[in-house]
Design an enzyme around this catalytic site. Sequence first.
Site, PDB file in Angstrom:
ATOM      1  N   ALA A  45       1.980   9.548   4.369  1.00 59.13           N
ATOM      2  CA  ALA A  45       2.262   8.573   3.308  1.00 59.13           C
ATOM      3  C   ALA A  45       1.495   8.943   2.065  1.00 59.13           C
ATOM      4  CB  ALA A  45       1.869   7.173   3.761  1.00 59.13           C
ATOM      5  N   ILE A  61       0.823  -1.200   0.000  1.00 61.21           N
ATOM      6  CA  ILE A  61       0.000   0.000   0.000  1.00 61.21           C
ATOM      7  C   ILE A  61       0.861   1.255   0.000  1.00 61.21           C
ATOM      8  CG2 ILE A  61      -1.929   1.168   1.156  1.00 61.21           C
ATOM      9  CD1 ILE A  61      -2.414  -1.790   0.274  1.00 61.21           C
ATOM     10  N   GLU A  62       1.917   1.223   0.784  1.00 59.90           N
ATOM     11  CA  GLU A  62       2.764   2.400   0.946  1.00 59.90           C
ATOM     12  C   GLU A  62       3.590   2.723  -0.298  1.00 59.90           C
ATOM     13  OE1 GLU A  62       3.103   4.593   3.260  1.00 59.90           O
ATOM     14  OE2 GLU A  62       1.823   3.757   4.812  1.00 59.90           O
ATOM     15  N   SER A  63       4.234   1.713  -0.859  1.00 60.42           N
ATOM     16  CA  SER A  63       5.256   1.975  -1.882  1.00 60.42           C
ATOM     17  C   SER A  63       5.267   0.967  -3.019  1.00 60.42           C
ATOM     18  CB  SER A  63       6.637   1.952  -1.222  1.00 60.42           C
ATOM     19  OG  SER A  63       6.893   0.659  -0.662  1.00 60.42           O
ATOM     20  N   TYR A 102      -7.200   3.968   3.209  1.00 63.28           N
ATOM     21  CA  TYR A 102      -5.964   3.273   3.564  1.00 63.28           C
ATOM     22  C   TYR A 102      -6.220   1.851   4.068  1.00 63.28           C
ATOM     23  CZ  TYR A 102      -1.194   2.963   5.486  1.00 63.28           C
ATOM     24  OH  TYR A 102       0.101   2.606   5.766  1.00 63.28           O
TER      25      TYR A 102
END
Length: 467
Positions: A465, A76-78, A181
């Site tokens: 983020a 999800i982040e990167s 998220y």
Amino acid sequence: MNAHSGNEADLWSRIRRGFQMPELRTDLAQAQLSWYLARPEYVQRMTERSKLYLYHIVEALEARNMPTELALLPFIESAYNPQALSVAQAAGMWQFIPGTGRSYNLKQNMFLDERRDVLASTNAALDYLTKLHEMFGDWRLALAAYNWGEGNVLRAIARNRKAGRPTDYLSLKIPKETRHYVPKLQAVKDIIAQPEKYGLTLPSIPDHPYFVTVTTTRDIDVAIAAQLAGLSVDAFRALNPSFSKPVILGATQPQILLPFENAQMFEQGLKTYQGLLSSWTTYTVTKRERTAVLATKIGVDPATLVAVNKIPAGMRLKPGSTVLIPKAEDDEDISAHIAQNAVFALEPDVPDTRKMLIRVRRHETIAAFAKRYRVSVAQVQAWNHTKRTKLAPGQMVMLHVPISKKSTIVKAKLRARPLPAANKLTARTVKLKAQTPAIKHKAKIKPIKAPKTKANSSLPARKIASN
């Protein structure tokens, strides 16, 4: 996509067995799942990329008894890209902004950015998530705080409580990004749990370590390290993305990650390697000047100076700035210079510092002044455009300090982090020593052990983020 292995001993099966979080069945979670299912190539790229890092993260989570769903968070982040950088300057797989990274002891200087380091950033992220879960007692709220900041979540809870409304994750008024998220994580969890249900297959990931660590105490070029390990530079950087420059400093005692077979090749290569391990050194700017002028003065190609140091076009370098330049044959390693001057980190000017004028004490030398504020004499001289070693009583001296420490500076009570002494720059797992008649080196391979530390709940932490 590649065929999904039916082997129940692979890492995906281990991740599924460790799921602990309650399911989130909402329209938004279903919409996020549909988004991923419409992009199977994107899912494939993410999962293929994760093969290098996933085992270590799962090991670290299990060592802390944390839900293995958190191993999916970098998707999800990167998209599991350790080189990722957001518009908010959040970096690495776990997307730490600079301030939060420093709060969790992630070093950031001109040679190293541990926000991108696989081991250090994972340990910091799990420390942060542990702290958030202890704070909120709920993983959904903890994840919302990881994305939005714990202060924002606490205020949202307080607003609901004051209005007599529920304070669970689904009841809070939160920004769009944070609202999406946790549903994104649920969508990825659904895919990993039953890929065949959605017509997808996952790349097989064996349930054993992908890499081991090697530590050096001598400077070594990234290109040479990759060559000795039998890897391309891109493959080497994929495991070691925290090294910001083309040279790795031995003085920082870096942990170099290599696949086990390549680590053995690296060990053998070091034993027989002859010649310089590093072709770079540093130069400290003494006065404000343009890069073209500086390049001519020190005999360096201007394009190389700009590219290696990522100097913006038209920017003038400040006195005291440190730049990386090609090394002449008789130049010392950067680490030797650091040890000689007992200065551990060579860092460029950073925006979160402020210039302060400090009054000199009676009979205080510039060396004593520098020692009092835990900086080097060279830094004080550069900041004040002087080469003098004596100060006059009552003289005002310029000092660059972190903004967060302004109040203590005004009171002349600054307590900055002390610099390590030169004799503390010792090897941990690999010793590179010059021998005659040829230069020979020894290396020791070290397996990864999952960290068992917990977060320091007193640390201020805030994270932004982007996906």
